[in-house]
Design an enzyme around this catalytic site. Structure first.
Site, PDB file in Angstrom:
ATOM      1  N   HIS A  18       4.320  12.139   1.215  1.00  0.00           N
ATOM      2  CA  HIS A  18       5.319  13.000   1.812  1.00  0.00           C
ATOM      3  C   HIS A  18       6.693  13.176   1.230  1.00  0.00           C
ATOM      4  O   HIS A  18       6.973  12.374   0.230  1.00  0.00           O
ATOM      5  CB  HIS A  18       5.797  12.029   3.197  1.00  0.00           C
ATOM      6  CG  HIS A  18       6.090  10.862   2.905  1.00  0.00           C
ATOM      7  ND1 HIS A  18       7.257  10.365   2.913  1.00  0.00           N
ATOM      8  CD2 HIS A  18       5.235   9.545   3.016  1.00  0.00           C
ATOM      9  CE1 HIS A  18       7.460   8.716   2.851  1.00  0.00           C
ATOM     10  NE2 HIS A  18       6.291   8.639   3.214  1.00  0.00           N
ATOM     11  N   CYS A  37       3.448   4.439  -0.283  1.00  0.00           N
ATOM     12  CA  CYS A  37       3.389   6.101  -0.044  1.00  0.00           C
ATOM     13  C   CYS A  37       3.939   6.615  -1.558  1.00  0.00           C
ATOM     14  O   CYS A  37       4.509   5.860  -2.351  1.00  0.00           O
ATOM     15  CB  CYS A  37       4.351   6.455   1.116  1.00  0.00           C
ATOM     16  SG  CYS A  37       3.550   6.242   2.376  1.00  0.00           S
TER      17      CYS A  37
END
Length: 301
Positions: free
Chosen positions: A251, A267
């Site tokens: 993301h 992430c």
């Protein structure tokens, strides 16, 4: 507390208070993804995917290991951590692209080996999102896929109950260089700097895949949809309490000041323009490989 039937879909990056991030993640749901577009000038498409029961290693006289009946009370693989007992992916660091995916058309049993023990069921969807798993290996009458909701594990399925789809794209992430490269049919298309997991919460090494996408839960994600990956933190207890049970995500973030650094909870963060391009072009089911660093190509004569 998470309301029944809800899921935490991402391991968020640091940069806002943990409790605030956890609140953003409560109730996230994956959303179906439209078919990717084909940009002008893209590499020519690969040949059609092989039939579901194709077998590159098959020999005419090789017997097919039979599939033991699967008990009806086996668990179904969901977004929660997958059940144990599945074999390790022997080629987890291999960066050769996986070009076929397997999509169950009904609930099918997953085994620990060809002719082995059934351990769980694989369903056509996870929380309403169609699931395609990259095919990692084939043996006579059996196919191995990367297991969702687990790191570096395979699940073996017998013939029947699924269809195969072509996968043109692959994402390779190099931890040492904080670099993400998108490949289409073996050719590099784009490269971006990324932020990765901080010490103790490193982005897991090995092969995984894009499980699905979800809308951004708050402005900290830059207003761009998020790819949830099939992988989970290697050490679930190392992440903040509010993120336990979450998956690794791909993301963007509300600023780009941490690109090239190790600052997330595991992430992979890249620029908003890069994320939008991947969302438009790369279909769920495509493989993602995290390595320390790709080897330098040999010098040319």
């Amino acid at each position: 507390m998470i309301a029944p039937g809800r899921r935490r879909w991402l391991v968020a990056g640091v940069g806002v208070p943990v409790l605030l991030v956890a609140a953003f993640l409560v109730g996230l749901t994956l959303t179906p993804t439209a078919e990717p577009t084909n940009p002008q000038g893209a590499v020519a498409t690969a040949s059609a995917a092989a039939p579901a029961d194709a077998d590159v290693d098959q020999t005419p006289d090789e017997p097919v290991p039979s599939a033991a009946p699967a008990p009806a009370n086996l668990p179904t693989v969901t977004y929660d951590p997958a059940p144990g007992g599945f074999p390790a992916d022997p080629a987890t660091m291999d960066t050769v692209a996986l070009t076929e995916g397997l999509h169950p058309t009904r609930r099918i049993a997953a085994y620990n080996a060809p002719g082995g023990k059934p351990l769980a069921f694989l369903a056509p969807t996870i929380s309403g999102v169609e699931v395609t798993m990259p095919i990692a290996e084939r043996r006579t009458g059996w196919t191995a896929v990367l297991l969702p909701s687990a790191n570096r594990r395979l699940a073996w399925v017998p013939a029947g109950g699924y269809e195969t789809v072509e996968l043109r794209d692959q994402i390779v992430v190099e931890r040492r260089l904080h670099r993400l490269t998108w490949y289409r049919e073996g050719a590099a298309v784009r490269t971006w700097p990324v932020s990765l997991g901080q010490r103790g919460q490193e982005t897991p090494l090995g092969r995984t895949f894009i499980l699905g996408r979800t809308p951004p839960p708050q402005d900290v994600y830059g207003g761009v949809d998020i790819f949830a990956l099939g992988s989970v933190p290697d050490d679930p207890d190392s992440v903040p309490t509010g993120l336990r049970g979450a998956h690794i995500g791909l993301h963007t973030w509300y600023h780009d000041r941490e690109l090239g650094k190790s600052t997330t909870n595991g992430c992979i963060r890249l620029t908003p323009s890069g994320q939008r391009e991947l969302l438009a072009e790369v279909r769920p089911g495509s493989s993602v490989v995290v390595v320390e660093e790709l080897p330098e190509p040999p010098p040319t004569a």
